[in-house]
Structures are given as structure tokens and as C-alpha cells.
Scaffold this motif. Sequence first.
Motif, PDB file in Angstrom:
ATOM      1  N   PHE A  67      -7.827   5.541  16.980  1.00  0.00           N
ATOM      2  CA  PHE A  67      -6.795   5.146  17.440  1.00  0.00           C
ATOM      3  C   PHE A  67      -5.185   5.540  17.179  1.00  0.00           C
ATOM      4  O   PHE A  67      -3.942   6.086  17.638  1.00  0.00           O
ATOM      5  CB  PHE A  67      -6.473   3.854  16.502  1.00  0.00           C
ATOM      6  N   SER A  68      -5.042   6.731  15.619  1.00  0.00           N
ATOM      7  CA  SER A  68      -4.445   7.932  15.845  1.00  0.00           C
ATOM      8  C   SER A  68      -4.185   8.562  16.867  1.00  0.00           C
ATOM      9  O   SER A  68      -3.244   8.975  17.522  1.00  0.00           O
ATOM     10  CB  SER A  68      -4.248   8.332  14.437  1.00  0.00           C
ATOM     11  N   ALA A  69      -4.912   9.087  17.218  1.00  0.00           N
ATOM     12  CA  ALA A  69      -4.922  10.100  18.542  1.00  0.00           C
ATOM     13  C   ALA A  69      -4.755   9.415  19.998  1.00  0.00           C
ATOM     14  O   ALA A  69      -3.813  10.309  20.669  1.00  0.00           O
ATOM     15  CB  ALA A  69      -6.323  11.178  19.232  1.00  0.00           C
ATOM     16  N   LEU A  70      -4.874   8.115  19.971  1.00  0.00           N
ATOM     17  CA  LEU A  70      -4.090   6.566  20.912  1.00  0.00           C
ATOM     18  C   LEU A  70      -3.131   7.070  21.023  1.00  0.00           C
ATOM     19  O   LEU A  70      -1.652   7.612  22.646  1.00  0.00           O
ATOM     20  CB  LEU A  70      -5.007   5.710  21.635  1.00  0.00           C
ATOM     21  N   ASP A  71      -2.582   6.634  19.202  1.00  0.00           N
ATOM     22  CA  ASP A  71      -1.052   6.698  19.211  1.00  0.00           C
ATOM     23  C   ASP A  71      -0.392   7.627  19.803  1.00  0.00           C
ATOM     24  O   ASP A  71       0.923   7.636  21.047  1.00  0.00           O
ATOM     25  CB  ASP A  71      -1.073   6.083  17.667  1.00  0.00           C
ATOM     26  N   ARG A  72      -0.800   9.382  19.481  1.00  0.00           N
ATOM     27  CA  ARG A  72       0.384  10.309  19.711  1.00  0.00           C
ATOM     28  C   ARG A  72       0.342  10.525  21.434  1.00  0.00           C
ATOM     29  O   ARG A  72       0.843  11.032  21.561  1.00  0.00           O
ATOM     30  CB  ARG A  72      -0.641  11.034  19.116  1.00  0.00           C
ATOM     31  N   ALA A  73      -0.534  10.003  21.860  1.00  0.00           N
ATOM     32  CA  ALA A  73      -1.010  10.462  22.980  1.00  0.00           C
ATOM     33  C   ALA A  73       0.025   9.740  24.486  1.00  0.00           C
ATOM     34  O   ALA A  73       1.042   9.980  24.904  1.00  0.00           O
ATOM     35  CB  ALA A  73      -2.125   9.773  24.032  1.00  0.00           C
ATOM     36  N   VAL A  74       0.136   8.350  23.284  1.00  0.00           N
ATOM     37  CA  VAL A  74       1.321   7.756  24.130  1.00  0.00           C
ATOM     38  C   VAL A  74       2.787   7.898  23.423  1.00  0.00           C
ATOM     39  O   VAL A  74       3.754   7.672  24.408  1.00  0.00           O
ATOM     40  CB  VAL A  74       0.941   5.865  23.638  1.00  0.00           C
ATOM     41  N   LEU A  75       2.668   8.298  22.349  1.00  0.00           N
ATOM     42  CA  LEU A  75       4.075   8.733  22.285  1.00  0.00           C
ATOM     43  C   LEU A  75       5.222  10.042  22.886  1.00  0.00           C
ATOM     44  O   LEU A  75       6.063   9.734  23.271  1.00  0.00           O
ATOM     45  CB  LEU A  75       3.946   8.377  20.044  1.00  0.00           C
ATOM     46  N   LEU A  76       3.722  10.517  22.448  1.00  0.00           N
ATOM     47  CA  LEU A  76       3.968  12.221  23.795  1.00  0.00           C
ATOM     48  C   LEU A  76       4.272  11.081  25.112  1.00  0.00           C
ATOM     49  O   LEU A  76       5.905  12.089  25.780  1.00  0.00           O
ATOM     50  CB  LEU A  76       3.352  12.795  23.229  1.00  0.00           C
ATOM     51  N   SER A  77       3.727  10.856  25.750  1.00  0.00           N
ATOM     52  CA  SER A  77       4.445  10.583  27.357  1.00  0.00           C
ATOM     53  C   SER A  77       5.375   9.900  27.538  1.00  0.00           C
ATOM     54  O   SER A  77       5.465   9.514  28.441  1.00  0.00           O
ATOM     55  CB  SER A  77       3.379  10.090  28.053  1.00  0.00           C
ATOM     56  N   GLY A  78       5.285   8.087  26.690  1.00  0.00           N
ATOM     57  CA  GLY A  78       6.100   7.439  26.552  1.00  0.00           C
ATOM     58  C   GLY A  78       5.874   6.335  28.038  1.00  0.00           C
ATOM     59  O   GLY A  78       6.922   5.785  28.349  1.00  0.00           O
ATOM     60  N   ARG A  79       4.695   6.886  28.044  1.00  0.00           N
ATOM     61  CA  ARG A  79       4.124   5.674  28.905  1.00  0.00           C
ATOM     62  C   ARG A  79       3.173   4.736  28.500  1.00  0.00           C
ATOM     63  O   ARG A  79       2.108   5.090  27.749  1.00  0.00           O
ATOM     64  CB  ARG A  79       3.428   6.603  30.857  1.00  0.00           C
ATOM     65  N   PRO A  80       3.245   3.340  28.993  1.00  0.00           N
ATOM     66  CA  PRO A  80       1.298   2.540  28.917  1.00  0.00           C
ATOM     67  C   PRO A  80       0.833   3.120  29.185  1.00  0.00           C
ATOM     68  O   PRO A  80       0.301   3.761  30.243  1.00  0.00           O
ATOM     69  CB  PRO A  80       2.631   1.066  28.749  1.00  0.00           C
ATOM     70  N   VAL A  81      -0.542   2.698  28.728  1.00  0.00           N
ATOM     71  CA  VAL A  81      -1.693   2.877  28.542  1.00  0.00           C
ATOM     72  C   VAL A  81      -2.529   1.971  28.830  1.00  0.00           C
ATOM     73  O   VAL A  81      -2.437   0.901  27.897  1.00  0.00           O
ATOM     74  CB  VAL A  81      -1.770   3.884  27.763  1.00  0.00           C
ATOM     75  N   ARG A  82      -3.235   1.437  29.569  1.00  0.00           N
ATOM     76  CA  ARG A  82      -4.325   0.509  29.367  1.00  0.00           C
ATOM     77  C   ARG A  82      -5.600   0.819  29.376  1.00  0.00           C
ATOM     78  O   ARG A  82      -5.841   1.905  29.888  1.00  0.00           O
ATOM     79  CB  ARG A  82      -3.778  -0.351  31.363  1.00  0.00           C
ATOM     80  N   HIS A  83      -5.834   0.292  28.198  1.00  0.00           N
ATOM     81  CA  HIS A  83      -7.758   1.105  28.058  1.00  0.00           C
ATOM     82  C   HIS A  83      -8.538  -0.444  27.868  1.00  0.00           C
ATOM     83  O   HIS A  83      -7.881  -1.426  26.767  1.00  0.00           O
ATOM     84  CB  HIS A  83      -7.699   1.987  27.079  1.00  0.00           C
ATOM     85  N   THR A  84      -9.535   0.267  27.977  1.00  0.00           N
ATOM     86  CA  THR A  84     -11.013  -1.078  26.757  1.00  0.00           C
ATOM     87  C   THR A  84     -10.965   0.342  26.091  1.00  0.00           C
ATOM     88  O   THR A  84     -11.809   1.441  25.675  1.00  0.00           O
ATOM     89  CB  THR A  84     -11.787  -0.936  28.120  1.00  0.00           C
ATOM     90  N   LEU A  85     -11.356  -0.469  24.155  1.00  0.00           N
ATOM     91  CA  LEU A  85     -11.379  -0.367  22.796  1.00  0.00           C
ATOM     92  C   LEU A  85     -12.510  -0.934  22.512  1.00  0.00           C
ATOM     93  O   LEU A  85     -12.850  -1.879  22.576  1.00  0.00           O
ATOM     94  CB  LEU A  85     -10.651  -0.113  22.061  1.00  0.00           C
ATOM     95  N   SER A  86     -13.423  -0.337  21.779  1.00  0.00           N
ATOM     96  CA  SER A  86     -14.592  -0.661  20.630  1.00  0.00           C
ATOM     97  C   SER A  86     -14.479  -0.215  19.441  1.00  0.00           C
ATOM     98  O   SER A  86     -14.004   1.063  18.675  1.00  0.00           O
ATOM     99  CB  SER A  86     -15.912   0.183  20.981  1.00  0.00           C
ATOM    100  N   PHE A  87     -14.540  -1.003  18.410  1.00  0.00           N
ATOM    101  CA  PHE A  87     -14.157  -0.952  16.524  1.00  0.00           C
ATOM    102  C   PHE A  87     -15.206  -1.885  16.485  1.00  0.00           C
ATOM    103  O   PHE A  87     -15.635  -2.698  16.627  1.00  0.00           O
ATOM    104  CB  PHE A  87     -13.428  -1.178  16.784  1.00  0.00           C
ATOM    105  N   ARG A  88     -15.355  -1.272  14.799  1.00  0.00           N
ATOM    106  CA  ARG A  88     -16.455  -2.119  14.139  1.00  0.00           C
ATOM    107  C   ARG A  88     -15.754  -3.266  13.695  1.00  0.00           C
ATOM    108  O   ARG A  88     -15.167  -2.760  12.836  1.00  0.00           O
ATOM    109  CB  ARG A  88     -17.059  -1.421  12.959  1.00  0.00           C
ATOM    110  N   ASP A  89     -15.965  -4.432  13.445  1.00  0.00           N
ATOM    111  CA  ASP A  89     -15.253  -5.101  12.402  1.00  0.00           C
ATOM    112  C   ASP A  89     -15.684  -5.410  11.288  1.00  0.00           C
ATOM    113  O   ASP A  89     -16.849  -4.663  10.534  1.00  0.00           O
ATOM    114  CB  ASP A  89     -15.529  -6.740  12.956  1.00  0.00           C
ATOM    115  N   PRO A  90     -15.037  -5.430  10.026  1.00  0.00           N
ATOM    116  CA  PRO A  90     -15.493  -5.528   8.671  1.00  0.00           C
ATOM    117  C   PRO A  90     -17.401  -6.061   8.832  1.00  0.00           C
ATOM    118  O   PRO A  90     -17.467  -5.883   7.312  1.00  0.00           O
ATOM    119  CB  PRO A  90     -14.832  -6.558   8.063  1.00  0.00           C
TER     120      PRO A  90
END
Length: 332
Positions: A67-90
Amino acid sequence: MDHDGSEAARWFEALAVYAPAPAFIRDGQGRYLWVNAAYAHLYRMEPDAVVGRTVEEVDTPADAAVFSALDRAVLLSGRPVRHTLSFRDPDGMLRQVTGHRFVLDVGHGPRVGGIYVDVTDHARALEEKAAADEELHALRERSGLAVVTLDLKGRVQRVSCGAAQLLGSGRTTLEGSRAAEHLDGGFDIGAVRRSWADLVAGKASRYSGSVVCRTASGDSRVLRTDLAVVRRQGAPDRITAVLTPLSAEFTGSPCVSPVQLRVLTLMAGGQPNSVIASCLGLSRQALDYHLRRLRGVLNAASRPAMVARAYALGILDATAWPPRATGELSGG
């Protein structure tokens, strides 16, 4: 959160606060500045318990790094990104979301916003459907099972390879034809028609019986047919028929009287002539007459040959013991 110079952030928060889609705003260091209730619910938390924490404090280390890597990529490009993510809930359950991550340019520096739809249940349903479709395809096309799908008017929609082979025709020849075109009477064709009407009307869900079908060679074959209703939105949509051969192919239909059928049934059960005559109330001369007729009709010279021929022609049910006539198959 601080809204100085952040008209876009205010609009986003006002729009997303009550939305069922999870939404968040984080700063460049991965700290949550705002989340809506749907986002906090993914982590079994209240929104106030998430705000102020970093992504590393909320997510697993592996998920947080993504998630942090995606945040940095969006901030650097300034462009919105559409994607699908998987994660573990509690609870450790793997969840899947799809949506957009974008930059919200505010007075204290750019922020990352995101809004997603939880597609976990949808993705799981698609996986289960794909598995069910593969199982059905394996049953229809790889097992050799003879399966025919018919519309409610009795027209053939789909034929498996096993069914085409059983009837000696190509699939393209059978598909689009009417089932009635392939029937050559039956032991009780009226019962089949009545049961079909009940299936189409939704009064019954299945039927088992026997029919005589014509094959591509012009001969006939006795088939057990198991019909089942396929429903759509609760109403009958089509009928699936599973065909099982009960006889070899034959020319013409052996004309066996009800008395002769009883003689064959008792004979197949190993009863001697004296017992057969007694059970049917026949004299020895009358029984001899019926045996002579059966030898001619079945083209068989001995008792074992008559029984074997009766099974081969589907007159006797090869799946039943004690012996019984195929026409005695009952509807379900």
C-alpha cells in the motif's frame, strides 16, 4: 483532518462519509487523516480508532509495504490509478477490493485518497461458478455421460458427445431438432408426455422412465431417461435429460404380449415351467404356446437365449433384480 486549502478533500469526505464503499485519506508518510465507517469496518474498528495511525500500524507488514508503494507511485505521478488489491483482515481472511487511488492537493501538501468496493464475495462466487462450470463440463464432455438439454417446448438445445454417440448422430444434427422426432413410441409414452407437462408447469422436479428412440441408422434402442428441471429465478427454464442405454440396437419392435412378458420375467428369475404355469394360471399346453411364440418373436432357440435376447432388446430391465420389465420403471 485539517482542511486548509483542501476544497477537494472536503467534497470527497462529505461524499464518502456515508458511502457503503470503503474510503480513506492518508498523508505522504502513510498516516491516516480520515476514513469512513465502511473502511474502518474492514478492520473491525471505528473510524476514530484508525485516524492518526500509520498504514504499518493497521495492516500486516506485507500488505503495508504494497500500500505504501502504491501511495508513493500515485504521489509521484499525480495521476489516479484504478486497481484491485488483496489484503488480510484481522481474522486472517483474504479480502479483495477494487477501486481508485488518487491525489488530493491540499494546503499542507498532497494527500492520497482512495475509494474501493469490497468484491470478496463476488470474486468468491465467480470462482465457485467457474469450478461448478468446469465440473459440469467434465461430466458432460469427458465422462461419456449422455446428456441432452431441452427447452420447455421439447427442442434440443445442447447434446453431449456421449449422447451424440449413443444416438449415432452428429451434435449439429441433433441440436435444434425436436425430441419427439427421435422417439419411436415407448413402453408408456403417454406417461412420459404427462410427466413432461408436470415438469414444464413446475409441478414436478424430476422423472425417470423409459423410451424407445430411433438411431441414425434407422434402428431402435431402449433408453432410460432421467429428466430434471433446471430453474431460473424459481421458474422452470429448461429440462436436462440423462440417457442410459437399456438395450442394443434392434430393427422393429418385438411384439410381446403381457402374458408373454410375465413368462419372460419368471423365466429370467430361474423359475421352471411348472412354477411359471402355476403362477400365471396356465395349462402346460398354453405355456408351450407362449414359449413357441417367444422363440419366434425373439429369434432365440432356448430358454437362456430368450432371456438374453430380452435383456439385449431392453424388454427386461438390466438394472433390476428380481427381474422386471423395463416398462415397469416408475416416474419420480
